[in-house]
Enzyme design. Structure first.
Site, short mmCIF file in Angstrom:
data_model
loop_
_atom_site.label_atom_id
_atom_site.label_comp_id
_atom_site.label_asym_id
_atom_site.label_seq_id
_atom_site.Cartn_x
_atom_site.Cartn_y
_atom_site.Cartn_z
N CYS B 85 0.49 -1.17 -0.10
CA CYS B 85 0.19 0.19 0.07
C CYS B 85 0.83 1.33 -0.05
O CYS B 85 1.44 1.58 -1.03
CB CYS B 85 -1.02 -0.03 1.23
SG CYS B 85 -2.29 1.05 1.10
N HIS B 189 -3.92 -4.68 -0.03
CA HIS B 189 -3.26 -5.20 1.10
C HIS B 189 -3.17 -6.78 1.15
O HIS B 189 -4.46 -7.54 1.27
CB HIS B 189 -4.33 -4.73 2.27
CG HIS B 189 -3.69 -3.42 2.66
ND1 HIS B 189 -3.17 -3.06 3.58
CD2 HIS B 189 -4.76 -2.25 2.43
CE1 HIS B 189 -2.92 -1.69 3.80
NE2 HIS B 189 -4.11 -1.24 2.96
N GLU B 191 -2.23 -8.99 2.99
CA GLU B 191 -2.61 -9.68 4.41
C GLU B 191 -3.98 -9.55 5.02
O GLU B 191 -4.46 -9.96 5.79
CB GLU B 191 -1.62 -8.77 5.39
CG GLU B 191 -2.35 -7.24 6.01
CD GLU B 191 -2.04 -6.33 4.91
OE1 GLU B 191 -1.53 -6.57 3.74
OE2 GLU B 191 -2.21 -5.09 5.19
#
Lengths: 251, 207
Positions: B85, B189, B191
């Site tokens: 990001c 993202h 994750e």
């Protein structure tokens, strides 16, 4: 193409998952961890988790619970309830929240929201606005619907956008838990007034109404609770329906 | 047992280090979260997470003396780096968020605001598809055109098209995965992008 997000809202009090009607008549709908595990297996787009007792009992969201949930869920998590300091936000983000949802403090202290957006980035700050319809315009309530404010509806929304919140969850207290459809007119008003994403909340009950809300009000996401807690329908069922109707969703 | 890789997540006050660390631990690695020079230079894989604005991100990197140490790690020691990001955006030459700011200049390019018409909302928040331009070890077992989770208003405009490994459309096409040698960046993202996001992180750690 950006997808419309289909978000289950999980309200909790201690470790119990709860759901009310018009922010009252709370009933228990199971355990919060159990619900989270199911949504994780189902790979939902995102989760909104709100501690409904925090503000009025002056407690903070249980950070261990946040940590436990974040350890299992690799999807965006928004937590809310009783947040009124930079430390509260920092604690929640460290514990595993990706975004925090602020309602009462956003009604009472714009400076705090401004500081929060500056400190954590606007993507981390979600404003929640609860309202009931009034004679001439909507009336904004804080403290889980128990406190009537003097805020003007349009100017409150515009101010939150100007301060820099990343998105707004707009909840109709009149519609909450009724399952008889979102307040499409107010959502339309909000999306035409603002440039940031709006999340529809309160009243989801039928797939047809969810479709209509997305099509007519141009919301970025639809949040719902009762339809998932008390009927057989899952977020995936909603998505399959919307997909057939040519609404972009993540399947 | 943790797998034997020295995975370092950069601690600089701007990143969601907790979420990234959880995802990596879930894969069986034991990451450390640090901004110390010795940890950076002895790592095998560095992850630079970041949320917030470009100018603030760079000032935090400067505050912890990270700019020079990161450049040394990737350029001189060839350590693998993944920016996530804002962490991806910081790899660029120059950013234009709030004010003109010099970036790490690891991958030539600029950071500019998404130019979308009034129908589209900003920030660009939610799940959107990533189309691959090329094959790469980072993308093994990830199907083309899958959805990943985005939250941003600015994008990386690379100087050289060949650095673009994947792109996404939101009113315009923008680079969503970037790569130059041992340096990688993703605008979304991973994750927070469920199984394919976690797979991308795993692929990075196996390079």
């Amino acid at each position: 193409m950006l997808k419309k997000r289909i978000i289950p809202t999980l309200l909790f009090n201690n470790l119990k998952l709860v759901k009310g009607i018009n922010f009252k008549s709370w009933r228990t709908a199971g355990s919060i961890m159990q619900a989270v595990r199911i949504y994780n297996i189902r790979e939902v787009d995102e989760l909104i988790l709100l501690d409904i007792a925090a503000t009025n009992s002056k407690k903070k969201v249980d950070l261990e619970l946040v940590n436990e949930i974040a350890n299992e869920c690799f999807m965006p998590l928004t937590f809310g309830g009783g947040i009124n300091s930079i430390k509260d936000i920092s604690d929640l983000l460290k514990a595993g929240a990706d975004k925090v949802c602020i309602n009462t403090a956003a009604c009472e202290n714009y400076n705090f929201i401004f500081e929060a957006c500056k400190t954590f980035g606007n993507q981390a700050i979600v404003a929640s606005v609860d309202y009931k319809s009034g004679k001439n315009e909507n009336i904004i309530f804080s403290k889980s619907g128990t406190n009537k404010t003097n805020l003007k509806f349009n100017s409150h929304l515009l101010e939150l956008q100007k301060i820099g919140v990343g998105e707004i969850i707009l909840t109709s207290i009149d519609k909450d838990g009724t399952m008889d459809g979102y307040d499409i007119n107010t959502l339309k008003l909000a999306t035409s007034l603002l440039k940031i994403p709006i999340i529809a909340s309160g009243g989801a009950g039928s797939f047809e109404n969810m479709l209509k809300t997305i099509e007519e009000a141009n919301v970025s996401a639809i949040a719902a609770a009762s339809i998932y807690h008390f009927t057989k329908n899952t977020p995936l069922d909603v998505k399959k329906y919307l997909n057939k109707k040519n609404i972009p969703v993540r399947l | 047992m943790s797998k034997i890789k020295n995975v370092l997540i950069i601690e600089s006050e701007i990143g969601n280090t907790g979420s990234v660390s959880r995802a990596i631990k879930n894969l069986g690695y034991n990451p450390i979260i640090s901004n110390k020079k010795e940890d950076i230079l002895s790592s095998s894989h560095i992850i630079l997470p970041g949320v917030g604005s470009f100018d603030k991100g760079i000032s935090k990197l400067e505050k912890y003396d990270l700019k020079y140490n990161l450049i040394r790690a990737v350029n001189e020691k060839g350590i693998l780096l993944l920016g996530i990001c804002l962490g991806m955006q910081l790899l660029a030459t120059t950013g234009f968020e709030n004010k003109k700011t010099q970036g790490l200049d690891m991958i030539p390019g600029t950071i500019e605001k998404l130019n979308v018409n009034s129908e589209l909302r900003l920030p660009h928040i939610g799940w959107n598809q990533v189309k691959f331009n090329n094959t790469n070890k980072l993308l093994i077992d990830i199907p083309n055109d899958k959805d990943f989770y985005f939250v941003h208003s600015y994008f990386f405009k690379p100087k050289f098209k060949k650095c673009e490994l994947g792109f996404t459309n939101y009113g315009m096409n923008f680079t969503s995965i970037i790569n130059k040698d041992n340096i990688f960046g993703v605008q979304f993202h991973p994750e927070k992008s469920l199984k394919f996001g976690i797979k991308l992180i795993e692929n990075f750690l196996k390079i």
